[in-house]
Design a protein around this motif. Sequence first.
Motif, short mmCIF file in Angstrom:
data_model
loop_
_atom_site.label_atom_id
_atom_site.label_comp_id
_atom_site.label_asym_id
_atom_site.label_seq_id
_atom_site.Cartn_x
_atom_site.Cartn_y
_atom_site.Cartn_z
N GLU A 52 -11.78 2.94 -27.66
CA GLU A 52 -12.32 3.48 -28.92
C GLU A 52 -13.74 2.97 -29.16
O GLU A 52 -14.57 3.66 -29.75
N ALA A 53 -14.00 1.74 -28.70
CA ALA A 53 -15.32 1.15 -28.92
C ALA A 53 -16.31 1.57 -27.83
O ALA A 53 -17.47 1.16 -27.85
N GLY A 54 -15.83 2.37 -26.88
CA GLY A 54 -16.70 2.81 -25.79
C GLY A 54 -17.10 1.69 -24.86
O GLY A 54 -18.20 1.67 -24.31
N MET A 55 -16.21 0.73 -24.68
CA MET A 55 -16.53 -0.43 -23.84
C MET A 55 -15.62 -0.51 -22.62
O MET A 55 -14.47 -0.06 -22.65
N ASP A 56 -16.14 -1.13 -21.58
CA ASP A 56 -15.32 -1.55 -20.45
C ASP A 56 -14.43 -2.69 -20.98
O ASP A 56 -14.93 -3.63 -21.58
N PRO A 57 -13.11 -2.61 -20.78
CA PRO A 57 -12.25 -3.67 -21.34
C PRO A 57 -12.60 -5.06 -20.82
O PRO A 57 -12.43 -6.05 -21.54
N LEU A 58 -13.11 -5.13 -19.61
CA LEU A 58 -13.52 -6.44 -19.09
C LEU A 58 -14.62 -7.02 -19.98
O LEU A 58 -14.61 -8.21 -20.31
N ASP A 59 -15.55 -6.19 -20.42
CA ASP A 59 -16.60 -6.65 -21.33
C ASP A 59 -16.03 -7.04 -22.68
O ASP A 59 -16.42 -8.03 -23.28
N VAL A 67 0.81 -1.05 -33.68
CA VAL A 67 -0.40 -1.88 -33.79
C VAL A 67 -1.58 -1.05 -34.29
O VAL A 67 -1.77 0.09 -33.86
N GLU A 68 -2.36 -1.66 -35.17
CA GLU A 68 -3.69 -1.15 -35.48
C GLU A 68 -4.63 -2.31 -35.19
O GLU A 68 -4.35 -3.44 -35.58
N ALA A 69 -5.75 -2.02 -34.54
CA ALA A 69 -6.72 -3.08 -34.29
C ALA A 69 -8.11 -2.54 -34.56
O ALA A 69 -8.34 -1.33 -34.50
N GLY A 70 -9.03 -3.45 -34.88
CA GLY A 70 -10.39 -3.02 -35.20
C GLY A 70 -11.41 -3.97 -34.62
O GLY A 70 -11.17 -5.18 -34.47
N ALA A 71 -12.57 -3.41 -34.26
CA ALA A 71 -13.67 -4.22 -33.72
C ALA A 71 -14.95 -3.86 -34.46
O ALA A 71 -15.09 -2.74 -34.96
N ASP A 72 -15.88 -4.83 -34.49
CA ASP A 72 -17.17 -4.51 -35.12
C ASP A 72 -18.08 -3.81 -34.11
O ASP A 72 -17.67 -3.56 -32.97
N GLY A 73 -19.27 -3.50 -34.52
CA GLY A 73 -20.18 -2.72 -33.68
C GLY A 73 -20.55 -3.40 -32.37
O GLY A 73 -20.98 -2.74 -31.42
N ALA A 110 -15.85 -0.99 -37.16
CA ALA A 110 -16.65 0.07 -36.56
C ALA A 110 -15.81 0.90 -35.58
O ALA A 110 -16.00 2.10 -35.44
N ALA A 111 -14.90 0.24 -34.87
CA ALA A 111 -14.00 0.95 -33.94
C ALA A 111 -12.57 0.55 -34.28
O ALA A 111 -12.29 -0.61 -34.55
N ARG A 112 -11.70 1.54 -34.24
CA ARG A 112 -10.29 1.29 -34.59
C ARG A 112 -9.39 1.93 -33.55
O ARG A 112 -9.68 3.02 -33.06
N SER A 113 -8.29 1.26 -33.25
CA SER A 113 -7.29 1.90 -32.38
C SER A 113 -5.93 1.73 -33.02
O SER A 113 -5.73 0.84 -33.85
N SER A 114 -5.04 2.62 -32.67
CA SER A 114 -3.66 2.44 -33.13
C SER A 114 -2.72 2.97 -32.07
O SER A 114 -3.08 3.87 -31.30
N GLY A 115 -1.56 2.38 -32.01
CA GLY A 115 -0.58 2.84 -31.03
C GLY A 115 0.75 2.16 -31.27
O GLY A 115 0.81 1.13 -31.96
#
Lengths: 316, 708
Positions: B347-354, B268-274, B151-156
């Motif tokens: 990318e997932a619109g989250m606080d990284p701590l969460d 890196v490419e990483a992905g998270a679900d909803g 659902a959310a993807r980042s790359s760098g």
Amino acid sequence: MRRFEYTSPQTADDAVRMLSSEGAAALAGGTDILSLMKDGAAAYSRLVNLKGIRGLGGIRNTDAGMEIGATAKLGDLLEHHGLVTMFPAVAEAAMGVGSRQVLSMRTVGGDLCARPRCWYFRAGFGLVPMHDGESMAKQGDNRYHAIFGNSGAAVFVNPSSLAPPLIALGASATIHGADGPRTIALEDLYRTPASSDESEFTLGFGEIVTHVTIPPPSSQNATYEVRNRKGMDWPLATASVAVSDGAARVVLGHVAPTPWMSAAAGEALAGGLTDASAAAAGDAAVADARALSGNGYKIQLTRVAVKRAALAARGG
Amino acid sequence: MPEYIWPQAADRRLIGSRVSRLDGPVKATGRARYAYDTNRRGMLWAIMVQSPHAHARITAIDTSEAEATPGVVAVHIIQDVGTEIQWAHDEIVAVAATSEEAARDGAAAVKIDYEVLPHFVTERNLQAAPDAQPAQAETTGDPATAIASAAARSSGTYHAAQIAHCSLESHGQVTEWQDDETLTVWASTQAISGVASQLGEAVGIPASNVHVETQYMGGGFGSKFSADRWGVVGSELARVTGRPIKLMLDRNQEVSVAGARPSTHVEVEAGADGDGNVVAWNSRGWGSGGPAGAGSPPIPYVFEFENQTHAHTSVPTNTGPARAWRAPNHPQACFVTMRALEDLAHEAGMDPLDLFLKNIEKTGARSSTYAEELEKAAALIGWRDRWHPRGEQTGTVRSGLGLALHTWGGRGHRSNCEVLAYRDGLVEARIGSQDLGTGTRTVIAIVLADTFGLALDEVKVTMGRSVLPVSGASGGSTTVGGVSGATRRAALNAVEAVLERIAPRLGTEATNLLLKDGQLHFVDASHPAMSWKQAASLIGVNPVSAMGANPGPGQLTDSGVGGVQMADVSVDMETGVVSINKLVAVQDCGLIIDMKTAESQVYGALIMGVTYALTEERVFDPLTGRMLNADMEFYKLAGIADVGEMVVHMMTGPGYDERGVIGLGEPPVIAPGAAIANAATNAAGVPINEMPMTPERVLAAIEAGGMA
Ligand SMILES: Cc1cc2nc3c(=O)[nH]c(=O)nc-3n(C[C@H](O)[C@H](O)[C@H](O)COP(=O)(O)OP(=O)(O)OC[C@H]3O[C@@H](n4cnc5c(N)ncnc54)[C@H](O)[C@@H]3O)c2cc1C
């Protein structure tokens, strides 16, 4: 260790005489020249200590302005109330050195005549190091090198902290040679050498700087230095701004083989120090900067340094 | 047999308290004698000639002028004609002379001709590397598919430059032959016992005839395990001249040949679900391998994802061999992983701590520790009140928060200790360990004193000599566990042996005696307690001696720690200057022997972390292949003005103490770079992906991110 002579004359005339010999060099605080010798980047057969010469140190008010002796320590500048209040541009530059030890040894003359920190020069490749007929620094790693005055082979940056603010303030330098003293605009002490055989100073054989004179106060002046580290570190770019009678002088440090006067930035500030004119001066200052392969970021740093120096001169 | 356990909380007097390091005063007053300070009668100085070329073959060596130089006593060829040199500054000839200056003059007079060969020193761009072997990927699950459906993807792409160890006391030693078969070495080393064996082999005498002495050591960080070429050269020169030889590297050599942490570059490419569950990780990386190759950073770090793959290429470079650098490969792996997860949270619109808390189970065995530490660190930095989404800041100077997790093993190494109790009441530990400045001497004294119930000035620690009972090298954060375990067991055994020795003289059984709080008690209360001094006077002229080892009976040490660090930094958007406002480090390491030196270890690690995060890198000249900043001027170490406020919190109490002693030397240096980079990213509103985060690189990131 290469043997060398050490002499400690009492008068400027004697110093000049002792310096008028091949391989002789002036010794002031020694913080630069001794490390050059130890690293093998320079070899001298005679060191002439200037610190024993009476009248070469100290800070005095004269009719011509504030006279600062060549062997005054940078720490002395910071303890001089008049200087610190009238010429914050100079005080800020002195303070930027960030080391008690260096402040206590380093002299005004030594600062003005310090040799470049270019890593090719310090590694013994010469002041204008060449490789296959081309500038080494241009082909190699030039992240700390010049963005102005770099069309020739010399692309080191002038390392003086004090020259930019002093030149901005219109200071003159008095030079003592075999024919006695002469006084020049401080900016005329510097030149860009074409090869390692040439000097980056206009000093003649045996000549020394005896003092600099800052003419009566300009109303507003400041220096801004950009560094990676907060403590002891070389600035990446500096700007000094001085305004008097509606005329502004802007001098950049660590961006060219000489302290670099930016007439365009000065003009941009001529109408007064405002947010808009400060920003315009920053842009004007770098309009004809030319990056080498690895130092483009210094253009932005210079732009900001000019803007911030102008705003600091205005008072925030 | 005694029960080999640590005292219960109520019975600890010194253990866990704040004890100033015992050798602080001698160091602060300059009386501590380091290897560099060792001067022997008749000693010669040796200087090594280095290769000016990064890749070359030696075609001729002429030492005649060097030999004729006044003061020169011996010239030793280290690498002879025909040798292919693989990195600049490599040592070729050594010159020994009556003074350092004469040795330098002699070295300058050595003439060496080279056939210069092509070199490769700048591996940041993998495509430009001449013979980089494609790496073997380690894969779990199906990362490609999982990323495609995330659902959310980042790359760098994340870069950490090559750095040096830059020990304040450079490498080297003084070597002196006592006779043809016996060699004494005053070495700046992390491994006195190992160096004795290595040197014995190299110079052809039994290891038992090599005596290595290291009372104080000025930093090693993983670069001082070996006897090194200069150790062998110094020993040979001492043998041929019949005089002691001092051979210490100068600053240029220290930074250019005596230690390198490989660079790391990872896509890196990483992905998270909803729900913010990280489901996929796909990365490939490369780094400077030097002549022999370097290890692969453990990526992804701390977390294990259902679908993940990583491949690493060690690029051969003419930059000298890598050496273990404090937590080898972990700081780079941490930086890459934590930066990528910060990007994924964004990318997932989250606080990284969460996001970290959501995925905390994926950290495995230490997950509940991390959860507790995250909460503690968040409170100390005010995360919940102060965190803002990336890019929400305005103004020229913007602040932001970042976090990172790290892990390390740190089980106590093999160690032996002898404890002696004398009839004047002195109790001594003898242990062949070395104190690198980490507080090892102090820790041994605390364990010994607490076990006997004595004060610190009633015990003595004898260490730093290879003739003492063998202890391991100080590396891998294994020392505190190893020496604590060995000392505790030896001390418990010694207490028992003392009681057995004196019981008959008191007309009772050892089992009726108890040593506690500096007093000898009679369990049956038949006699009043007597002082330790009185009791010890019954020991007799021969002291009581007892041995203890680690590992051994009872659980006194364990492995596996987790730590959390958070950073609050400011980024000047116009200059790219990053400033540290505050760093918070929350760390567990089992049972803490000395709270003060433990905290000091963390403070030091944070400072070292600020350095590699912001200013420090080895700069290689593409033109000559040489290191351009082998000095302390442009090899930039952070000063105290650069480090900001530092807050250290050590996890103690139930859940931690009963695990026993676990190493701390390395873990806290792993996360600062990652936490600072995440905070800078959060502040600037653009990914800041390269260490050190110099103005140049931060400005480039700001421009690339469209924030200029
Ligand atoms: C550890 C360290 C850190 C430093 N960090 C910084 C820093 O952060 N920022 C910074 O700006 N600088 C820094 N400096 C460098 C410093 O700027 C120079 O070393 C200093 O300016 C030299 O002054 P000195 O009096 O010691 O001169 P010396 O070393 O004695 O002389 C320098 C040169 O000037 C010539 N000279 C001296 N006086 C005269 C004269 N009156 N007339 C003609 N020629 C003369 C000498 O012959 C020599 O060539 C640092 C130096 C050290 C050692």
